[in-house]
Design an enzyme around this catalytic site. Structure first.
Site, PDB file in Angstrom:
ATOM      1  N   ARG A  46       3.548  19.535  -3.123  1.00 58.16           N
ATOM      2  CA  ARG A  46       4.862  20.133  -3.332  1.00 58.16           C
ATOM      3  C   ARG A  46       5.952  19.209  -2.792  1.00 58.16           C
ATOM      4  O   ARG A  46       7.039  19.096  -3.346  1.00 58.16           O
ATOM      5  CB  ARG A  46       4.955  21.505  -2.649  1.00 58.16           C
ATOM      6  CG  ARG A  46       6.378  22.062  -2.670  1.00 58.16           C
ATOM      7  CD  ARG A  46       6.451  23.530  -2.220  1.00 58.16           C
ATOM      8  NE  ARG A  46       5.618  23.835  -1.094  1.00 58.16           N
ATOM      9  CZ  ARG A  46       5.919  23.538   0.183  1.00 58.16           C
ATOM     10  NH1 ARG A  46       7.025  22.871   0.477  1.00 58.16           N
ATOM     11  NH2 ARG A  46       5.106  23.901   1.158  1.00 58.16           N
ATOM     12  N   TYR A  98      24.969  26.784 -22.681  1.00 59.53           N
ATOM     13  CA  TYR A  98      23.633  27.320 -22.928  1.00 59.53           C
ATOM     14  C   TYR A  98      23.520  28.734 -22.361  1.00 59.53           C
ATOM     15  O   TYR A  98      23.923  29.008 -21.226  1.00 59.53           O
ATOM     16  CB  TYR A  98      22.604  26.382 -22.299  1.00 59.53           C
ATOM     17  CG  TYR A  98      21.206  26.934 -22.228  1.00 59.53           C
ATOM     18  CD1 TYR A  98      20.588  27.475 -23.355  1.00 59.53           C
ATOM     19  CD2 TYR A  98      20.493  26.924 -21.034  1.00 59.53           C
ATOM     20  CE1 TYR A  98      19.303  27.989 -23.283  1.00 59.53           C
ATOM     21  CE2 TYR A  98      19.203  27.424 -20.957  1.00 59.53           C
ATOM     22  CZ  TYR A  98      18.624  27.960 -22.077  1.00 59.53           C
ATOM     23  OH  TYR A  98      17.354  28.470 -22.005  1.00 59.53           O
ATOM     24  N   ASP A 170      25.714  18.659 -17.509  1.00 58.41           N
ATOM     25  CA  ASP A 170      24.471  18.871 -18.258  1.00 58.41           C
ATOM     26  C   ASP A 170      24.488  17.889 -19.423  1.00 58.41           C
ATOM     27  O   ASP A 170      25.261  18.041 -20.369  1.00 58.41           O
ATOM     28  CB  ASP A 170      24.413  20.317 -18.745  1.00 58.41           C
ATOM     29  CG  ASP A 170      23.140  20.644 -19.507  1.00 58.41           C
ATOM     30  OD1 ASP A 170      22.479  19.706 -20.008  1.00 58.41           O
ATOM     31  OD2 ASP A 170      22.801  21.837 -19.633  1.00 58.41           O
ATOM     32  N   LYS A 195      13.579  18.694 -23.394  1.00 55.94           N
ATOM     33  CA  LYS A 195      14.172  18.320 -24.674  1.00 55.94           C
ATOM     34  C   LYS A 195      13.952  16.832 -24.978  1.00 55.94           C
ATOM     35  O   LYS A 195      12.814  16.403 -25.146  1.00 55.94           O
ATOM     36  CB  LYS A 195      15.655  18.700 -24.683  1.00 55.94           C
ATOM     37  CG  LYS A 195      15.959  20.099 -24.146  1.00 55.94           C
ATOM     38  CD  LYS A 195      15.173  21.215 -24.784  1.00 55.94           C
ATOM     39  CE  LYS A 195      15.715  22.607 -24.512  1.00 55.94           C
ATOM     40  NZ  LYS A 195      15.538  23.149 -23.157  1.00 55.94           N
TER      41      LYS A 195
END
Length: 379
Positions: A46, A98, A170, A195
């Site tokens: 982690r 978004y 973004d 994406k």
């Protein structure tokens, strides 16, 4: 170094133990330590993982930044950013963004006392009137999802710096192949790696890139403490996907231009939203801050008829009806009921996100085949 070369080599070094040219998948949860409390090496995945570290270095290099961090999704990356704030802080964001970002802002973080303002950012001066002593972050997308609105990153960055406010961008729709917000003054960049960076519709991931050491340390602390990290297998897939990002984006742009022009001349289509048109609002800004106009297109019909949109999308054969974007295959999406369903209809209508609007993610197939598919679906 040119972008195509950087995409192939950035962040990737031969494995020191074997010389493997591709970064190995370090599929391990923990690491053997030489002695208790020895924090010089790796401890727990982690916190540290060599595959993830290589990807973080790669994304940082692509965005011309010093530091990179990757998360389990794009929303996990946004979640980490908002956790920099405290109750009473305020955020200014675009009124066209978004739906998942809108949802996490309004349905999650407003409950913790953070206030969000959604404003028209087409002119940086519109932002100024919403700034007060509590404003700590300006968050923008450009091009926006799904209206392809263009925001002047350099102008907003100038305003943010004058007011000592963080600016996050973004950059998902453009990708670092077409746009580098850090070079234009942003404090950090966010990507839905799912994406274009991944590019093959087989990974869900998010990323942040930044220069400031203190900001990096704060976000890295949140990444580790809250635990929304990306796994090594997914990091490997994205490292592989990034190698072809440059050539994929060239094809997305070429196909996007052909499809956009086809739609603009179709008698059933009313409006086509694509930044490459000279008539597109702020086209001159897109031309200045982007290296290409991308493969994302939205369009509407002369009648705002949701059922008409449904019938067209159900007839498509090459364009798959699906969420997401940025993969090698072409996708069609109905934002009003899919990606932007969390946004109230009256808010959608204010920015032109009509019930009939269809968003296309134009892939890398042959453009003639994509146009033929649209032709038969629109007939």
């Amino acid at each position: 170094m040119k972008f195509g070369t950087k995409a192939v080599h950035a962040g990737v070094k031969p494995d020191p133990s074997t010389g493997a040219i591709m970064t190995p998948i370090y599929q391990t949860s923990t690491y053997v330590q030489r002695s208790p409390g020895d924090h010089k090496g790796f401890e727990y995945s982690r916190t540290q993982n060599p595959t993830r570290f290589a990807l973080q270095d790669s994304i940082a290099a692509l965005e011309n930044a010093k530091h990179g961090l990757v998360f389990g999704s794009g929303l996990a990356a946004i979640d980490a950013v908002i956790k920099l704030l405290k109750p009473g802080d305020e955020v200014i964001s675009g009124n066209d963004l978004y739906g998942g970002t809108y949802r996490i802002f309004t349905k999650v973080f407003e409950n913790f006392g953070i206030k969000f303002h959604f404003v028209d950012m087409s002119n940086a001066d519109n932002i100024k009137s919403h700034i007060n002593e509590n404003t700590k972050l300006i968050w923008l997308e450009t091009p926006t999802n799904p209206m392809m609105s263009i925001i002047d990153i350099k102008a907003v960055a100038k305003l943010a710096k004058e007011q000592k406010i963080l600016l996050g961008v973004d950059n998902t729709f453009a990708s670092p192949a077409l746009q580098n917000p850090m070079d234009l003054g942003a404090d950090f960049v966010m990507h839905s790696v799912t994406k274009y960076l991944g590019g093959h519709s087989d990974v869900v991931m998010g990323a942040l890139a930044m220069d400031d050491d203190t900001l990096y340390e704060r976000l890295a602390f949140i990444q580790n403490s809250c635990g929304a990290v990306a796994g090594p297998q997914d990091c490997f897939l994205v490292l592989r996907g990034i190698k072809t990002l440059g050539i994929r984006m060239e094809r997305h742009c070429e196909n996007g231009e052909k499809v956009a022009n086809y739609l603009a001349n179709h008698p059933k289509v009313k409006d086509v939203y694509w930044p490459g048109f000279e008539s597109h609002p702020n086209h001159h800004i897109a031309k200045a801050q982007m290296k290409g106009f991308g493969g994302m297109i939205s369009f509407t019909f002369h009648e705002d008829d949701m059922q008409l949109s449904f019938r067209v999308m159900e007839k498509l054969k090459l364009f798959a009806l699906a969420e997401s974007l940025g993969g090698v295959e072409s996708l069609a999406n109905h934002p009003a009921t899919m990606t932007h369903g969390a946004i109230p209809r009256e808010e959608r209508m204010k920015v032109g996100l009509l019930d009939s609007l269809i968003r296309l993610s134009v892939g890398i197939e042959d453009a003639d085949d994509l146009i033929a598919d649209l032709e038969q679906a629109l007939a």
